[in-house]
Write a protein that holds these residues in place. Structure first.
Motif, PDB file in Angstrom:
ATOM      1  N   THR A 181       0.827  -1.208   0.000  1.00 24.80           N
ATOM      2  CA  THR A 181       0.000   0.000   0.000  1.00 24.80           C
ATOM      3  C   THR A 181       0.859   1.256   0.000  1.00 24.80           C
ATOM      4  OG1 THR A 181      -0.115   0.193   2.418  1.00 24.80           O
ATOM      5  CG2 THR A 181      -1.747  -1.227   1.365  1.00 24.80           C
ATOM      6  N   LYS A 182       0.189   2.376  -0.193  1.00 20.40           N
ATOM      7  CA  LYS A 182       0.870   3.668  -0.261  1.00 20.40           C
ATOM      8  C   LYS A 182       1.424   4.074   1.103  1.00 20.40           C
ATOM      9  CE  LYS A 182      -1.722   5.235  -4.293  1.00 20.40           C
ATOM     10  NZ  LYS A 182      -2.520   6.320  -4.899  1.00 20.40           N
ATOM     11  N   LEU A 183       2.152   5.178   1.117  1.00 20.63           N
ATOM     12  CA  LEU A 183       2.846   5.593   2.338  1.00 20.63           C
ATOM     13  C   LEU A 183       1.873   6.035   3.431  1.00 20.63           C
ATOM     14  CD1 LEU A 183       5.541   6.020   3.728  1.00 20.63           C
ATOM     15  CD2 LEU A 183       5.798   8.188   2.523  1.00 20.63           C
ATOM     16  N   PHE A 184       0.776   6.680   3.032  1.00 19.95           N
ATOM     17  CA  PHE A 184      -0.095   7.258   4.056  1.00 19.95           C
ATOM     18  C   PHE A 184      -1.544   6.794   3.988  1.00 19.95           C
ATOM     19  CE2 PHE A 184       3.250  10.554   3.384  1.00 19.95           C
ATOM     20  CZ  PHE A 184       3.905  10.341   4.585  1.00 19.95           C
ATOM     21  N   CYS A 185      -1.870   5.870   3.066  1.00 23.83           N
ATOM     22  CA  CYS A 185      -3.240   5.358   2.980  1.00 23.83           C
ATOM     23  C   CYS A 185      -3.215   3.919   2.506  1.00 23.83           C
ATOM     24  CB  CYS A 185      -4.086   6.226   2.035  1.00 23.83           C
ATOM     25  SG  CYS A 185      -3.522   6.156   0.318  1.00 23.83           S
ATOM     26  N   GLY A 186      -4.370   3.262   2.499  1.00 18.13           N
ATOM     27  CA  GLY A 186      -4.432   1.842   2.177  1.00 18.13           C
ATOM     28  C   GLY A 186      -4.597   1.538   0.695  1.00 18.13           C
ATOM     29  N   CYS A 187      -4.441   2.535  -0.178  1.00 13.74           N
ATOM     30  CA  CYS A 187      -4.556   2.275  -1.614  1.00 13.74           C
ATOM     31  C   CYS A 187      -3.407   1.389  -2.085  1.00 13.74           C
ATOM     32  CB  CYS A 187      -4.516   3.589  -2.393  1.00 13.74           C
ATOM     33  SG  CYS A 187      -5.999   4.577  -2.212  1.00 13.74           S
ATOM     34  N   SER A 188      -3.704   0.501  -3.034  1.00 13.21           N
ATOM     35  CA  SER A 188      -2.697  -0.407  -3.566  1.00 13.21           C
ATOM     36  C   SER A 188      -1.645   0.358  -4.377  1.00 13.21           C
ATOM     37  CB  SER A 188      -3.373  -1.443  -4.465  1.00 13.21           C
ATOM     38  OG  SER A 188      -2.403  -2.160  -5.184  1.00 13.21           O
ATOM     39  N   GLN A 220      -6.703   3.621  -8.166  1.00 11.66           N
ATOM     40  CA  GLN A 220      -6.042   3.323  -6.896  1.00 11.66           C
ATOM     41  C   GLN A 220      -5.801   4.624  -6.130  1.00 11.66           C
ATOM     42  OE1 GLN A 220      -3.968  -0.837  -8.406  1.00 11.66           O
ATOM     43  NE2 GLN A 220      -2.663   0.932  -8.128  1.00 11.66           N
ATOM     44  N   THR A 221      -6.867   5.347  -5.898  1.00  8.96           N
ATOM     45  CA  THR A 221      -6.756   6.602  -5.150  1.00  8.96           C
ATOM     46  C   THR A 221      -7.887   6.683  -4.137  1.00  8.96           C
ATOM     47  OG1 THR A 221      -8.179   8.014  -6.527  1.00  8.96           O
ATOM     48  CG2 THR A 221      -5.891   7.731  -7.253  1.00  8.96           C
ATOM     49  N   CYS A 222      -7.712   7.565  -3.180  1.00  9.43           N
ATOM     50  CA  CYS A 222      -8.745   7.773  -2.150  1.00  9.43           C
ATOM     51  C   CYS A 222      -8.654   9.217  -1.680  1.00  9.43           C
ATOM     52  CB  CYS A 222      -8.547   6.790  -0.997  1.00  9.43           C
ATOM     53  SG  CYS A 222      -7.126   7.193   0.032  1.00  9.43           S
ATOM     54  N   PRO A 223      -9.545   9.648  -0.826  1.00  9.57           N
ATOM     55  CA  PRO A 223      -9.478  11.045  -0.360  1.00  9.57           C
ATOM     56  C   PRO A 223      -8.124  11.410   0.271  1.00  9.57           C
ATOM     57  CG  PRO A 223     -11.616  10.112   0.176  1.00  9.57           C
ATOM     58  CD  PRO A 223     -10.779   8.981  -0.365  1.00  9.57           C
ATOM     59  N   VAL A 224      -7.436  10.447   0.916  1.00  8.52           N
ATOM     60  CA  VAL A 224      -6.153  10.776   1.557  1.00  8.52           C
ATOM     61  C   VAL A 224      -5.089  11.098   0.509  1.00  8.52           C
ATOM     62  CG1 VAL A 224      -4.273   9.938   3.031  1.00  8.52           C
ATOM     63  CG2 VAL A 224      -6.646   9.379   3.605  1.00  8.52           C
ATOM     64  N   CYS A 225      -4.893  10.182  -0.467  1.00  9.63           N
ATOM     65  CA  CYS A 225      -3.781  10.402  -1.407  1.00  9.63           C
ATOM     66  C   CYS A 225      -4.129  11.427  -2.478  1.00  9.63           C
ATOM     67  CB  CYS A 225      -3.293   9.085  -2.008  1.00  9.63           C
ATOM     68  SG  CYS A 225      -4.538   8.094  -2.827  1.00  9.63           S
ATOM     69  N   THR A 226      -5.386  11.824  -2.579  1.00 10.32           N
ATOM     70  CA  THR A 226      -5.706  12.898  -3.514  1.00 10.32           C
ATOM     71  C   THR A 226      -5.890  14.227  -2.772  1.00 10.32           C
ATOM     72  OG1 THR A 226      -8.025  12.240  -3.431  1.00 10.32           O
ATOM     73  CG2 THR A 226      -6.740  11.412  -5.278  1.00 10.32           C
TER      74      THR A 226
HETATM   75 ZN    ZN Z   1      -5.193   6.532  -1.173  1.00 11.67          ZN
END
Ligand code: ZN
Lengths: 495, 96
Positions: free
Chosen positions: A24-31, A41-47
C-alpha cells in the motif's frame, strides 16, 4: 571515449529515487500495484481532500531502515516529516510530504568496484536517504497541440526512498557501477524491484568538470541531467555532458561561481543521444518547508538499530568475497553470479557443493544454465534442473564418467525429461568405457592409420584430432581427452 | 515587522494566485495583521527551551501495510472541475 586522456576530471553526484516494495501507499491503504487503470487506486487521503489524515505505513519505514543500514548510514533516533510546497497538477495536495532537516538517515557509503578493473574500488559517500511520497503522472499528447493534459493519480503517495550521494564519482563507468551495486543491494534486500521501465528506480545526475588551467583549478557550472531511463543511458548521458561542458567552457570560459551562473537542468534524449537544456534560469526554489502537523515524529532506539543491522544477513559484497574465498572464483565470475540475485547464488553454492568444485559449477552455470535461461526466458526458480541434480552431473564429469560435450547432452536430457544425471546418462546409452577397452581401441586405430601416425610424428597435431573423431565413431562413449592422450602415448612408444 | 506588498506578491506567485492591485493591497493589510498577531510570540523568552517538532507529545503512529478498497473512480473524479471518465483534465502542462 577518445583515446587521449581528456584534460578534465568529471565530477558526478547521483540522486536516486526508489519505490519501496509495499502493498500500500505511504499514508493510505490504496494499492501500489503497477499498471492498474488510471485513477482506480486513489482515495481522499492520497488525492489530498480536506479533512483527511495521513497515517504512516509501518512496512515502508522498516524497509527504509533496512536500506539505510545496509548503506552504512547513521540512523537518526528522532525523525520527522515536512511539507515541501509547490504547485503541479500531479501533486494534488499542493505539497509533497518529504523530509527536510531531520531525515531518518545520513552519512553512509556504498563501495563500488569494477570486475574489469577499469577503476580501483572506492567508497561512494552517501549524504542522506530519506522517505517521501511519490507524485502522480501527467501525460500530454503533443500532437493534439493545445489539448488538456491528463492526470493519473494512481502513483500519488507511493513510498519513495531518495538516496543522495556526494559528488564522488569520476567517470561514467563509476556512475554505472554505483547504480548497478545499489540496484543489486536493493533487490537483494527485497526493498524494491528497481524496475526502471515501470519507474520504480529513477536517477538524476549532477555533473561538472574540474580543469587544471594556467590560472589554477576551475570548475564548470553544474548541470543536473534528468530523463535517463536505463543505466546505460546514465553512462552515455554523463559522457556526452562532460564533452558538451568542455566545449562550452572552451567557448565561453564560464565557470562555477561566476555571477549569473546557476545550476541548469538538462534532459537526456535517448534517441538523439544528446542532452538538451530544460531549465535555463534559476527558479526561486522556495519550497517553504515546514513540519507536517498531520504526522507525528518517529523515534528509533539504539536497540532497534542494532537489531536491524543484525538482521540484514549477508549483503552482495560479502557474498562475492565468500564465493571468491571459499569457491576459488575470480572477481569477474563471482560478480556475474551475485548479480543474478539471491536464488541464483543459492543454486550455485548447492551445485558447487554437490559437484565438489566451484570453478566447474561457475562455468556450467554461466555457459549452459544462464544461456538457456536467456534463450527460453526462464528464471532460476523455474529452471527445471534442480541445483543438486546439476551438481551430481558435475561430479560425474569431474570423475571422468562422462566428458564435457556428452555431459552437455546429459544436461539437455535432464532439462527435457526431469531425469537424474545417472538416469539421463543411461537413457542416452552413455557409460564409462573401461580403460583397457580404450587402450585396445587406440592401439587398433594407431595400427590402422600409418599416415596419421606419420603426421603426428611430424608435429601436425591436428592429426591427433582425427584419431578422436574415429574413436567416437567406433564408440561414442570414448572420452575424447583420454583417447587423444592414449594415442599420443602409443605413437611415442613406436620405434 | 509587518508584511510588505512585495512579499505578498511573491507568496501569491508561489501559490499560483493572480491578485489584482486592489486585492494585493487588501491581502497585504490582512495577512500583515495575522503575521503581526503571531509575532507577539517573539516577546517570549525561549532560551534553553528545546524546540518541538510537533504540538502533540506523541510519536511512532503507524498503520499496517494492508490494502483497503480505493475510492470509486467516477465518484472521486466528480470532485474535479474537468475529467474524461478516466483522467483528470488540466490545462496543458508543457516542458518539464
Ligand atoms: Zn489513497
Amino acid at each position: 571515449m577518445t583515446e587521449s586522456t581528456p584534460p578534465y576530471t568529471i565530477v558526478i553526484g547521483l540522486e536516486t529515487h526508489v519505490q519501496l516494495q509495499t502493498e500500500t501507499k505511504l499514508f493510505c491503504g490504496c494499492s501500489t500495484k503497477f499498471g492498474a487503470p488510471p485513477n482506480t487506486q486513489t482515495c481522499p487521503v492520497c488525492t489530498g481532500h480536506p479533512g483527511t489524515l495521513p497515517v504512516m505505513n509501518r512496512r515502508a519505514f522498516e524497509l527504509s531502515l533496512r536500506t539505510a543500514t545496509a548503506l552504512n548510514c547513521n540512523i537518526a533516533t528522532f525523525t520527522k516529516w515536512d511539507r515541501k510546497q509547490y504547485y503541479y497538477p500531479d501533486l494534488p495536495k499542493g505539497y509533497q510530504i518529504s523530509q527536510y532537516d531531520l531525515p531518518f538517515s545520513y552519512e553512509g557509503w556504498l563501495e563500488i568496484s569494477d570486475p574489469k578493473d577499469r577503476f580501483p574500488p572506492k567508497k561512494v559517500r552517501i549524504i542522506r536517504a530519506h522517505l517521501e511520497e511519490d507524485a502522480g503522472k501527467s501525460m500530454h499528447d503533443e500532437h493534439a497541440g493545445k489539448a488538456d493534459s491528463k492526470i493519473d493519480l494512481n502513483r500519488t503517495g507511493t513510498p519513495l526512498l531518495e538516496i543522495v550521494t556526494h559528488p564522488d564519482m569520476r567517470s561514467p563507468a563509476e556512475a554505472k557501477a554505483y547504480l548497478t551495486e545499489l540496484k543489486l543491494l536493493l533487490t537483494h534486500l527485497g526493498v524494491s524491484d528497481c524496475n526502471m521501465q515501470e519507474g520504480s528506480l529513477r536517477v538524476d545526475a549532477n555533473v561538472n568538470l574540474h580543469l587544471d588551467t594556467p590560472a589554477g583549478k576551475v570548475a564548470t557550472p553544474i548541470v543536473e541531467i534528468k530523463n535517463m531511463n536505463s543505466f546505460r543511458a546514465v553512462e552515455k548521458a554523463v559522457a556526452y555532458e562532460a564533452e558538451r561542458q568542455y566545449a562550452e567552457w572552451q567557448e565561453t570560459g564560464r565557470k562555477l561561481g561566476d555571477p549569473g551562473v546557476f545550476k541548469r537542468t538538462f534532459g537526456w534524449d535517448d534517441v538523439k543521444n544528446r542532452t538538451h537544456v530544460q531549465r535555463e534560469k534559476e527558479e526561486s526554489a522556495d519550497y517553504r518547508y515546514f513540519p507536517d502537523p498531520d504526522l507525528v515524529p518517529v523515534t528509533v532506539t539504539e536497540e532497534r538499530i542494532a537489531a536491524v543491522r543484525a538482521g540484514l544477513g549477508e549483503l552482495p559484497a560479502q557474498v562475492r568475497t565468500r564465493l571468491e574465498g571459499s569457491y576459488g572464483l575470480t572477481a569477474y565470475d563471482s560478480d556475474v553470479i551475485v548479480n543474478q540475485g539471491r536464488a541464483f547464488i543459492e543454486y550455485f553454492t548447492t551445485a558447487a557443493d554437490t559437484g565438489g568444485d566451484g570453478k566447474t559449477a561457475s562455468n556450467w552455470l554461466q555457459q549452459d544454465v544462464l544461456r538457456v535461461m536467456g534463450e527460453q526466458n526462464l528464471t532460476i526458480e523455474n529452471y527445471p534442473v534442480p541445483a543438486a541434480a546439476l551438481g551430481d552431473l558435475l561430479k560425474l564429469v569431474r570423475g571422468g564418467e562422462v566428458d564435457t560435450s556428452r555431459g552437455r547432452q546429459v544436461l539437455q536430457r535432464m532439462f527435457d525429461t526431469g531425469e537424474s544425471a545417472e538416469a539421463a546418462m543411461r537413457s542416452l546409452g552413455i557409460e564409462k568405457v573401461d580403460e583397457s577397452a580404450l587402450v585396445a581401441l587406440c592401439e587398433e586405430l594407431v595400427a590402422a592409420n600409418p599416415k596419421l601416425v606419420a603426421d603426428v610424428k611430424a608435429g601436425k597435431m591436428q592429426a591427433a584430432g582425427s584419431f578422436v573423431g574415429q574413436a567416437k565413431k567406433k564408440n561414442p562413449n570414448a572420452n575424447p581427452g583420454r583417447v587423444k592422450d592414449l594415442c599420443l602415448e602409443i605413437i611415442a612408444r613406436l620405434p | 515587522m509587518s508584511l510588505s506588498r512585495a512579499e505578498v506578491e511573491k507568496v501569491s506567485l508561489l501559490g499560483r494566485l493572480q491578485l489584482s492591485p486592489a486585492e494585493l493591497d487588501l491581502m497585504t493589510t490582512q495577512l500583515g495583521a495575522i503575521v503581526g498577531y503571531v509575532e507577539q510570540l517573539n516577546e517570549l523568552n525561549t532560551d534553553g527551551i528545546e524546540p518541538m517538532a510537533h504540538a502533540v507529545p506523541t510519536s511512532n503512529v503507524f498503520r499496517d501495510d494492508v490494502v483497503r478498497p480505493s475510492a470509486d473512480r467516477a465518484e472521486i473524479l466528480s470532485n474535479a472541475p474537468h475529467a474524461d471518465g478516466e483522467f483528470y483534465l488540466v490545462p496543458a502542462v508543457l516542458g518539464e
